[in-house]
Design an enzyme around this catalytic site. Sequence first.
Site, PDB file in Angstrom:
ATOM      1  N   SER A 129       0.713  -1.295   0.059  1.00 43.82           N
ATOM      2  CA  SER A 129       0.042   0.004  -0.062  1.00 43.82           C
ATOM      3  C   SER A 129       0.766   1.256  -0.051  1.00 43.82           C
ATOM      4  O   SER A 129       1.628   1.573  -0.991  1.00 43.82           O
ATOM      5  CB  SER A 129      -0.948   0.047   1.131  1.00 43.82           C
ATOM      6  OG  SER A 129      -1.657   1.066   1.225  1.00 43.82           O
TER       7      SER A 129
ATOM      8  N   ASP B  85      -3.367   6.245  -3.190  1.00 40.78           N
ATOM      9  CA  ASP B  85      -2.158   5.830  -2.341  1.00 40.78           C
ATOM     10  C   ASP B  85      -1.596   4.929  -3.396  1.00 40.78           C
ATOM     11  O   ASP B  85      -2.030   4.741  -4.559  1.00 40.78           O
ATOM     12  CB  ASP B  85      -2.789   5.077  -0.950  1.00 40.78           C
ATOM     13  CG  ASP B  85      -3.806   4.041  -1.350  1.00 40.78           C
ATOM     14  OD1 ASP B  85      -4.473   3.739  -2.395  1.00 40.78           O
ATOM     15  OD2 ASP B  85      -4.016   3.058  -0.268  1.00 40.78           O
TER      16      ASP B  85
ATOM     17  N   ASP C 147      -1.569   1.497  -3.665  1.00 47.59           N
ATOM     18  CA  ASP C 147      -2.074   0.460  -4.309  1.00 47.59           C
ATOM     19  C   ASP C 147      -3.400   0.863  -4.990  1.00 47.59           C
ATOM     20  O   ASP C 147      -4.356  -0.081  -5.498  1.00 47.59           O
ATOM     21  CB  ASP C 147      -2.094  -1.079  -3.562  1.00 47.59           C
ATOM     22  CG  ASP C 147      -2.927  -0.458  -2.287  1.00 47.59           C
ATOM     23  OD1 ASP C 147      -3.169   0.380  -1.766  1.00 47.59           O
ATOM     24  OD2 ASP C 147      -3.485  -1.664  -1.654  1.00 47.59           O
TER      25      ASP C 147
ATOM     26  N   ASP D  20      -6.181   1.825  -3.730  1.00 50.17           N
ATOM     27  CA  ASP D  20      -7.710   1.454  -3.117  1.00 50.17           C
ATOM     28  C   ASP D  20      -8.277   2.509  -2.441  1.00 50.17           C
ATOM     29  O   ASP D  20      -9.358   2.293  -1.968  1.00 50.17           O
ATOM     30  CB  ASP D  20      -7.568   0.196  -2.444  1.00 50.17           C
ATOM     31  CG  ASP D  20      -6.630   0.095  -1.251  1.00 50.17           C
ATOM     32  OD1 ASP D  20      -5.815   1.118  -1.047  1.00 50.17           O
ATOM     33  OD2 ASP D  20      -6.696  -0.895  -0.343  1.00 50.17           O
TER      34      ASP D  20
END
Length: 454
Positions: free
Chosen positions: A99, A243, A245, A247
């Site tokens: 992340s 961010d 990743d 999501d």
Amino acid sequence: MAADLSQLVKAYDVRGVVPDQWDEPLAELFGAAFVRVTGADAIVTGHDMRPSSPGLSRAFARGAAAQGVDVTEIGLCSTDQLYYASGALNLPGAMFTASHNPAQYNGIKMCRAGAAPVGQDTGLVEIRELAEEWLESGAPEPTGKLGTITQRETLSDYAAHLRSLVDLTSIRPLKVVVDAGNGMGGHTVPTVFEGLPLTLVPMYFELDGTFPNHEANPLDPANIVDLQLRVREEHADLGIAFDGDADRCFVVDERGEPVSPSAITALVAARELARNGGKGIVIHNLITSWSVPEVVRENGGTPVRTRVGHSFIKAEMARAGAIFGGEHSAHYYFKDFWNADTGMLAALHVLAALGGQEGTLSALVAQYDRYVGSGEINSTVADQQDRLAAIKTAYENADGITLDTLDGLTITSTDWWFNVRPSNTEPLLRLNAEARDEATMTKVRDEVLALIRA
């Protein structure tokens, strides 16, 4: 490698430094353990742009295939794109990402078929225990028949599914600056936005897991400074930051001012309730703004308050049949996305809401941003329970106070509330406070911080 993986396997996922805490041989064991615990005969995997991600992801696939399980690799993807694949293909999935963590970290977010979460209460402990056992005794024997490892492209199908859930065809033209932070938003945004009446100003779309420009964590104000400046320079209608990743999404208005994730939660909740005939349950965690349950009720819905954390939100979404859920951390969950979180779908809702009227974003969100919040303030403490007890003692006998312990300690008065909750992984207490005006919020915040840091 040590057989105690408790520092690597967290409450919701696997997360640690590569290769110090984990490496490809351990990823292979995780792959075998994942299929044993889920009982899957086929799985899907994906990975982000970190240098270690392709190797770890392929090792996990090898471990799963050695147990006779067929693996579909979707390659480079955002976390919500992996959730899409898990939902659309009805397969358990594993996403390789850390992340927003720095470049030396990597991790695995795992889910069962239909993007149902795998957390500490839903299989992650058993996966860890199997991997620890095999670190001591040696890898499990392969089954007689190896599974296959094949590749599949899902980006265009993922984009089409998101676009089917939000009608953007008739919005007015908008200029939007998107900061992908060298993360997976740079991979997904061009395809999702293609053909929409948007002028896209891309920032840091080059996939680079060393994050050369700034950390891919838009909740840290330092990491949206470039976006804020660019929105003002471009006279854009809004800015969106993802961010690492992709999501989570974070929004800034036409002035470059941050829009509270609670305000975005309220805005999207109102739209989802309208799409569902003014009825439905909306989940919010206990540190989102008072604005959220108010807006939900005003639009005919039923708000349900939960603990902080995506596994709790997703479990409550499924239990209650909720249509939408939102968190202060800019995670947004949708029934029509298998109860999983997708920042991209939330971003499309914001674009649709803004483009469906003539005003500015700051004017639009003002109706959803009614109170003054402190943001999350972390304090290092030697004894979390001692400080929580001191706070409880200080407030519990005061007039007009209610107290609950759903997640840490929440104290509520007529004009303000605060929550103090311990970190699961560090010696920290996290404070969130909110009030009807700035002066009250500041007073409450400072009083509680003095107790926490005494």
